[in-house]
Enzyme design. Sequence first.
Site, PDB file in Angstrom:
ATOM      1  N   PRO A  41       0.809  -1.219   0.000  1.00  0.00           N
ATOM      2  CA  PRO A  41       0.000   0.000   0.000  1.00  0.00           C
ATOM      3  C   PRO A  41       0.846   1.275   0.000  1.00  0.00           C
ATOM      4  CG  PRO A  41       0.003  -0.955   2.185  1.00  0.00           C
ATOM      5  CD  PRO A  41       0.708  -1.940   1.284  1.00  0.00           C
TER       6      PRO A  41
ATOM      7  N   GLY B 192       0.255   4.148  -1.164  1.00  0.00           N
ATOM      8  CA  GLY B 192      -0.504   5.339  -0.779  1.00  0.00           C
ATOM      9  C   GLY B 192      -0.530   5.567   0.716  1.00  0.00           C
ATOM     10  N   ASP B 193      -0.627   4.498   1.489  1.00  0.00           N
ATOM     11  CA  ASP B 193      -0.593   4.629   2.945  1.00  0.00           C
ATOM     12  C   ASP B 193       0.775   5.105   3.415  1.00  0.00           C
ATOM     13  OD1 ASP B 193      -3.214   3.940   3.554  1.00  0.00           O
ATOM     14  OD2 ASP B 193      -2.772   1.803   3.714  1.00  0.00           O
ATOM     15  N   ALA B 194       1.825   4.533   2.832  1.00  0.00           N
ATOM     16  CA  ALA B 194       3.174   4.882   3.259  1.00  0.00           C
ATOM     17  C   ALA B 194       3.480   6.348   2.974  1.00  0.00           C
ATOM     18  CB  ALA B 194       4.190   3.982   2.566  1.00  0.00           C
TER      19      ALA B 194
ATOM     20  N   GLY C  48       1.666   8.491   5.363  1.00  0.00           N
ATOM     21  CA  GLY C  48       2.326   8.425   6.661  1.00  0.00           C
ATOM     22  C   GLY C  48       3.532   9.338   6.741  1.00  0.00           C
TER      23      GLY C  48
END
Length: 385
Positions: A153, A155-157, A160
Amino acid sequence: MATVLAAPMGATLCADHGAEVVKLELPDGSDALRGLQPVKDGNALWWKIANRGKRGITLDVRQPEGRALLLKMLPHFDVLVENFRTGTMDRWGLDIETLNRANPRLIVLRLTGFGQTGPYKSRPGFARIFEAMSGFTNLTGEEGGSPLHSNFPVGDAVAGLFCAFSIASEIARLRGNPEAAGVEVDLAATEALFRLLDPLPVEHEQLGQVRNPAGNCASYTAPSNMYRSADGIYFSLVASSNAIFARLCAVVGRPEWSSDARFATNPARVANLRELDDALGTWFHGHEYALIADRLEAAGIPFSKVYTIADIEEDAHYQARNAIIRLPDPDYGSLPAPCIVPRIVGREMPTPRTGPAVGEHNAQVYAEFGIDAQELARLRAEGVV
């Protein structure tokens, strides 16, 4: 008080560099990250790594007593991180005005898929949705084929990273002005990914171009591609500057290419990309990787075999820099994880322990706010913690 990966990762990055982070969960431990693979012996391994360096408590802020307890604790914290759908905290009686009354200097970071405003503000968000909508996914895949998602993922990283950056920026602002008020940070994960794609709007407006998937080629520089050796090793190579390209020409026995009008400059190489790449691919496919690697290394050409995690673990450079560290863990003794990034020269970077079990630090943390064992037992019986 954030779930799954993006916002918790931002807080974890802060913990890596010394922030005291308390991870707040619902009492039932229903965070989806606790169920994502890899799971072993019923233990969520990803959770353990992703939430390293944090203390963990449980609290149901949807209940009046839980909400009151959160507000009691907030004056002792600099930052509140949450990632619920827009408006959720307001419905729980935890609107920004209420939070500010509890702590006027509080930084409230809200990380959602699409932000606190706009027609999509209430939509649920997941990494692959951010990636698709930001334009990021449209840059991957084979030319003329389906765009491709990564098996991670991304996009999450990225969200973050922006989360940690936002926290650090606002902490610096507050530290520089003792009279400054707290702030509400509206971080949209889709915008975080889009922010990385600097040239897309300007090349569309000024040149009428829409950048699309191009396989492993780069449509802005050449040569820059994935190649395969005779023994089946895939490696990535970039020789975009004229000087590096000239050295590559010598390696493959075609020194005349560096002065050929078709290849002498980067724009020319991009215009004649297919011809150049086919010729390079043929040469690489005719030689074993060990020979290719020796020649590229000697010529100072940027390249790398496509590493698996096994390759990373065996690589001498990763080993020399201790890029994989061991996190103390109550279930397995220790678990491997990526090192703290960046390194601060002259400072010993403490090794964090793995992420907490559900409510692991309830007694410790709540005792700091005057809640004794008897009161904690009552709150637990009533489902508040």
